[in-house]
Write a protein that holds these residues in place. Structure first.
Motif, PDB file in Angstrom:
ATOM      1  N   LYS A 112      43.701  44.223  12.837  1.00  0.00           N
ATOM      2  CA  LYS A 112      42.717  45.203  12.351  1.00  0.00           C
ATOM      3  C   LYS A 112      41.392  45.045  13.092  1.00  0.00           C
ATOM      4  O   LYS A 112      40.731  46.023  13.427  1.00  0.00           O
ATOM      5  N   ARG A 113      41.011  43.795  13.325  1.00  0.00           N
ATOM      6  CA  ARG A 113      39.736  43.559  14.045  1.00  0.00           C
ATOM      7  C   ARG A 113      39.850  44.029  15.489  1.00  0.00           C
ATOM      8  O   ARG A 113      38.920  44.644  16.023  1.00  0.00           O
ATOM      9  N   TYR A 114      40.983  43.715  16.122  1.00  0.00           N
ATOM     10  CA  TYR A 114      41.180  44.169  17.510  1.00  0.00           C
ATOM     11  C   TYR A 114      41.133  45.691  17.593  1.00  0.00           C
ATOM     12  O   TYR A 114      40.597  46.255  18.547  1.00  0.00           O
ATOM     13  N   ARG A 115      41.732  46.358  16.596  1.00  0.00           N
ATOM     14  CA  ARG A 115      41.833  47.819  16.679  1.00  0.00           C
ATOM     15  C   ARG A 115      40.469  48.509  16.540  1.00  0.00           C
ATOM     16  O   ARG A 115      40.348  49.695  16.829  1.00  0.00           O
ATOM     17  N   THR A 116      39.447  47.782  16.115  1.00  0.00           N
ATOM     18  CA  THR A 116      38.105  48.383  16.102  1.00  0.00           C
ATOM     19  C   THR A 116      37.617  48.645  17.534  1.00  0.00           C
ATOM     20  O   THR A 116      36.660  49.397  17.732  1.00  0.00           O
ATOM     21  N   PHE A 117      38.284  48.041  18.527  1.00  0.00           N
ATOM     22  CA  PHE A 117      37.919  48.281  19.928  1.00  0.00           C
ATOM     23  C   PHE A 117      38.677  49.464  20.532  1.00  0.00           C
ATOM     24  O   PHE A 117      38.423  49.832  21.677  1.00  0.00           O
ATOM     25  N   ASN A 118      39.624  50.034  19.772  1.00  0.00           N
ATOM     26  CA  ASN A 118      40.483  51.070  20.354  1.00  0.00           C
ATOM     27  C   ASN A 118      39.683  52.236  20.915  1.00  0.00           C
ATOM     28  O   ASN A 118      38.827  52.815  20.233  1.00  0.00           O
ATOM     29  N   ASN A 119      39.975  52.541  22.168  1.00  0.00           N
ATOM     30  CA  ASN A 119      39.367  53.685  22.869  1.00  0.00           C
ATOM     31  C   ASN A 119      37.858  53.597  23.028  1.00  0.00           C
ATOM     32  O   ASN A 119      37.207  54.587  23.352  1.00  0.00           O
ATOM     33  N   GLN A 120      37.307  52.423  22.760  1.00  0.00           N
ATOM     34  CA  GLN A 120      35.886  52.209  23.076  1.00  0.00           C
ATOM     35  C   GLN A 120      35.788  51.959  24.585  1.00  0.00           C
ATOM     36  O   GLN A 120      36.697  51.364  25.173  1.00  0.00           O
ATOM     37  N   THR A 121      34.720  52.418  25.174  1.00  0.00           N
ATOM     38  CA  THR A 121      34.492  52.050  26.575  1.00  0.00           C
ATOM     39  C   THR A 121      33.739  50.734  26.581  1.00  0.00           C
ATOM     40  O   THR A 121      32.615  50.661  26.069  1.00  0.00           O
ATOM     41  N   VAL A 122      34.391  49.718  27.091  1.00  0.00           N
ATOM     42  CA  VAL A 122      33.797  48.379  27.068  1.00  0.00           C
ATOM     43  C   VAL A 122      33.828  47.811  28.488  1.00  0.00           C
ATOM     44  O   VAL A 122      34.358  48.429  29.405  1.00  0.00           O
ATOM     45  N   ARG A 123      33.247  46.661  28.643  1.00  0.00           N
ATOM     46  CA  ARG A 123      33.372  45.919  29.886  1.00  0.00           C
ATOM     47  C   ARG A 123      34.050  44.598  29.574  1.00  0.00           C
ATOM     48  O   ARG A 123      33.869  44.052  28.473  1.00  0.00           O
ATOM     49  N   PHE A 124      34.841  44.095  30.518  1.00  0.00           N
ATOM     50  CA  PHE A 124      35.538  42.840  30.256  1.00  0.00           C
ATOM     51  C   PHE A 124      35.556  41.954  31.496  1.00  0.00           C
ATOM     52  O   PHE A 124      35.486  42.426  32.624  1.00  0.00           O
ATOM     53  N   ILE A 125      35.617  40.669  31.237  1.00  0.00           N
ATOM     54  CA  ILE A 125      35.778  39.649  32.283  1.00  0.00           C
ATOM     55  C   ILE A 125      37.182  39.068  32.129  1.00  0.00           C
ATOM     56  O   ILE A 125      37.654  38.873  31.002  1.00  0.00           O
ATOM     57  N   GLU A 126      37.841  38.812  33.242  1.00  0.00           N
ATOM     58  CA  GLU A 126      39.186  38.232  33.222  1.00  0.00           C
ATOM     59  C   GLU A 126      39.117  36.735  33.527  1.00  0.00           C
ATOM     60  O   GLU A 126      38.287  36.303  34.324  1.00  0.00           O
ATOM     61  N   LEU A 127      40.038  36.010  32.920  1.00  0.00           N
ATOM     62  CA  LEU A 127      40.291  34.626  33.346  1.00  0.00           C
ATOM     63  C   LEU A 127      41.761  34.564  33.736  1.00  0.00           C
ATOM     64  O   LEU A 127      42.630  34.960  32.947  1.00  0.00           O
ATOM     65  N   ASP A 128      42.048  34.109  34.957  1.00  0.00           N
ATOM     66  CA  ASP A 128      43.452  34.034  35.348  1.00  0.00           C
ATOM     67  C   ASP A 128      43.982  32.613  35.185  1.00  0.00           C
ATOM     68  O   ASP A 128      43.240  31.683  34.840  1.00  0.00           O
ATOM     69  N   ALA A 129      45.279  32.484  35.419  1.00  0.00           N
ATOM     70  CA  ALA A 129      45.940  31.202  35.175  1.00  0.00           C
ATOM     71  C   ALA A 129      45.533  30.131  36.186  1.00  0.00           C
ATOM     72  O   ALA A 129      45.854  28.951  36.009  1.00  0.00           O
ATOM     73  N   ASN A 130      44.825  30.524  37.219  1.00  0.00           N
ATOM     74  CA  ASN A 130      44.291  29.536  38.165  1.00  0.00           C
ATOM     75  C   ASN A 130      42.915  29.033  37.729  1.00  0.00           C
ATOM     76  O   ASN A 130      42.274  28.270  38.458  1.00  0.00           O
ATOM     77  N   GLY A 131      42.464  29.518  36.550  1.00  0.00           N
ATOM     78  CA  GLY A 131      41.160  29.092  36.061  1.00  0.00           C
ATOM     79  C   GLY A 131      40.013  29.781  36.765  1.00  0.00           C
ATOM     80  O   GLY A 131      38.916  29.221  36.878  1.00  0.00           O
ATOM     81  N   VAL A 132      40.251  30.992  37.218  1.00  0.00           N
ATOM     82  CA  VAL A 132      39.204  31.743  37.924  1.00  0.00           C
ATOM     83  C   VAL A 132      38.786  32.942  37.078  1.00  0.00           C
ATOM     84  O   VAL A 132      39.634  33.672  36.559  1.00  0.00           O
ATOM     85  N   PHE A 133      37.480  33.095  36.904  1.00  0.00           N
ATOM     86  CA  PHE A 133      36.927  34.257  36.198  1.00  0.00           C
ATOM     87  C   PHE A 133      36.697  35.384  37.202  1.00  0.00           C
ATOM     88  O   PHE A 133      36.183  35.147  38.306  1.00  0.00           O
ATOM     89  N   TRP A 134      37.019  36.606  36.791  1.00  0.00           N
ATOM     90  CA  TRP A 134      36.827  37.784  37.644  1.00  0.00           C
ATOM     91  C   TRP A 134      35.944  38.796  36.937  1.00  0.00           C
ATOM     92  O   TRP A 134      36.144  39.078  35.757  1.00  0.00           O
ATOM     93  N   GLN A 135      34.990  39.331  37.671  1.00  0.00           N
ATOM     94  CA  GLN A 135      34.069  40.334  37.143  1.00  0.00           C
ATOM     95  C   GLN A 135      33.504  41.142  38.300  1.00  0.00           C
ATOM     96  O   GLN A 135      33.835  40.881  39.460  1.00  0.00           O
ATOM     97  N   THR A 136      32.596  42.062  37.997  1.00  0.00           N
ATOM     98  CA  THR A 136      31.950  42.822  39.048  1.00  0.00           C
ATOM     99  C   THR A 136      30.454  42.502  39.039  1.00  0.00           C
ATOM    100  O   THR A 136      30.000  41.644  38.277  1.00  0.00           O
ATOM    101  N   LYS A 137      29.723  43.163  39.899  1.00  0.00           N
ATOM    102  CA  LYS A 137      28.270  42.990  39.909  1.00  0.00           C
ATOM    103  C   LYS A 137      27.587  44.349  39.872  1.00  0.00           C
ATOM    104  O   LYS A 137      28.078  45.319  40.450  1.00  0.00           O
ATOM    105  N   VAL A 138      26.472  44.397  39.168  1.00  0.00           N
ATOM    106  CA  VAL A 138      25.592  45.570  39.217  1.00  0.00           C
ATOM    107  C   VAL A 138      24.226  45.035  39.609  1.00  0.00           C
ATOM    108  O   VAL A 138      23.635  44.242  38.865  1.00  0.00           O
ATOM    109  N   GLY A 139      23.762  45.427  40.770  1.00  0.00           N
ATOM    110  CA  GLY A 139      22.562  44.787  41.289  1.00  0.00           C
ATOM    111  C   GLY A 139      22.889  43.327  41.547  1.00  0.00           C
ATOM    112  O   GLY A 139      23.948  43.002  42.085  1.00  0.00           O
ATOM    113  N   ALA A 140      22.008  42.455  41.109  1.00  0.00           N
ATOM    114  CA  ALA A 140      22.251  41.024  41.312  1.00  0.00           C
ATOM    115  C   ALA A 140      23.017  40.403  40.157  1.00  0.00           C
ATOM    116  O   ALA A 140      23.450  39.254  40.234  1.00  0.00           O
ATOM    117  N   ASN A 141      23.178  41.162  39.065  1.00  0.00           N
ATOM    118  CA  ASN A 141      23.753  40.577  37.856  1.00  0.00           C
ATOM    119  C   ASN A 141      25.269  40.750  37.805  1.00  0.00           C
ATOM    120  O   ASN A 141      25.800  41.777  38.228  1.00  0.00           O
TER     121      ASN A 141
END
Lengths: 314, 64
Positions: A112-141
């Motif tokens: 139920k808590r997860y479904r509160t995110f349904n169809n929301q436009t969000v941003r997310f960061i990934e963590l892969d099994a190699n222990g690496v975080f993936w994201q993008t940048k906007v400006g310097a951030n």
């Protein structure tokens, strides 16, 4: 051909050793905020920043929401749109957008808590099994990739597959530019499990006698017979911390609290407002009672908890 | 800045004593069930001034 304009539009094609590539998906973090360069200067600082952000209130723009670890992942990216010419030439006209179908464990309450995110436009960061975080940048951030999540699940298990308590996330990614062309990685150094999800604990009005209010603390959920009272676990610790109260437009006028005590019989808190200030309020006035922030709670060993304010009516 | 103080499961905020006499404090917080002498002791502790910290020692000038 000796004459070329390619140098202004393409890169050389060499590769460093150990060039990173996305590994198997492990965790997703919903993150709408931004990480300043000083907070991703090295992997330790980056992890500490994400950890601290996970302990923020969900109202904070830098809040990190943590999803459970992935148990199954399928690539459901849209296929590239291709075109052909009559004599056999075939090319990609339009690149498909990335997407995944991900399974993770979640009971009825968490779903139920997860479904509160349904169809929301969000941003997310990934963590892969190699222990690496993936994201993008906007400006310097650093920022998360834009996406729309949709959770399903909660149906009867069929006994044919692992289905009981398994939620399915359909993750549709909005931008190849962000996700592929402007993806940036940070290695993890330390325990990524320090990035923890919080749970909402509602403050609730039970009763009151003039300026003395009885306040409950419970986790809303699917149990029809009642919400989960956290008093036995954290009641004493929470009562020892600082609550605040406010009234007026946008609850900008503070109302003094004189004491907060445990009520072991009711398994609740007794909150006493200053009687002079309380008496001066008109009948029907709304009072917003707020508990300590999740960060303060965490510092005082009340972990993984966010107290949700309650509006009291005089 | 005054801090909260906890006595027997009751957290007393600075506002519990600010601008209040001992009697007003005892009347205001009577519902917690402390006996009067305990309330007087709590009032006394809440209104006690923090001991002033000694000034930091001045550094000794270097020899010429």
């Amino acid at each position: 051909m000796p004459y070329s304009l390619c140098g202004t539009s393409v890169s050389n094609t060499g590769q460093q050793d150990c060039d990173k590539a996305r590994g198997v998906g492990r965790k997703l973090f919903i993150f709408g905020g931004s990480i300043a360069p000083s907070d991703y200067a090295d992997p330790e600082t980056y992890l500490a920043t994400l950890t601290a952000y996970s302990k923020l209130s969900k109202n904070d723009p830098n809040k990190v929401f943590v999803f459970n670890e992935m148990q199954d992942i399928a690539d459901s990216s849209d296929a590239n749109k291709e075109g052909t010419l009559g004599l056999g030439f075939k090319t990609v006209l339009l690149e498909g957008k990335p997407g995944y179908t991900i399974k993770m464990f979640a009971g009825a309450d968490l779903l139920k808590r997860y479904r509160t995110f349904n169809n929301q436009t969000v941003r997310f960061i990934e963590l892969d099994a190699n222990g690496v975080f993936w994201q993008t940048k906007v400006g310097a951030n650093a920022k998360g990739f834009q996406a729309k999540p949709f959770f399903t699940g909660g149906r009867l298990a069929t006994g044919q597959n692992v289905e009981e308590g398994v939620a399915t996330l359909s993750l549709s990614i909005l931008s190849n530019s962000e996700y592929i062309d402007n993806a940036y990685w940070v290695e993890s150094v330390g325990n990524v499990e320090d990035i923890t999800p919080l749970i909402d604990v509602n403050l609730t009005a039970i009763s009151h006698t003039t300026n003395v209010w009885k306040i409950g603390m419970s986790i809303p959920g699917s149990n029809l017979t009642g919400a989960y009272n956290i008093y036995d676990t954290y009641g004493v610790a929470i009562a020892a911390l600082t609550f605040t109260a406010a009234t007026g437009v946008n609850f900008a006028t503070s109302l003094a609290i004189t004491t907060v005590a445990v009520d072991a019989t009711l398994k609740a808190l007794t909150v006493t407002f200053d009687s002079t200030a309380y008496t001066a309020l008109s009948a029907g006035v709304k009072i917003k009672l707020s508990g300590p922030t999740p960060t303060v709670l965490d510092t005082n060993d009340v972990t993984e908890t966010e107290l949700i304010p309650v509006i009291l009516t005089k | 800045m005054a801090k909260n103080k906890v006595f027997d499961g009751v957290t007393f905020y600075p506002a519990s004593v600010e601008g209040k006499t001992e009697k007003e404090f005892i009347d205001h917080e009577a519902h917690h069930g402390f006996p009067d002498d305990a309330m007087k002791e709590i009032y006394s502790r809440l209104t006690a001034k923090e001991e002033a910290k000694p000034a930091p020692a001045k550094p000794i000038p270097a020899k010429k």
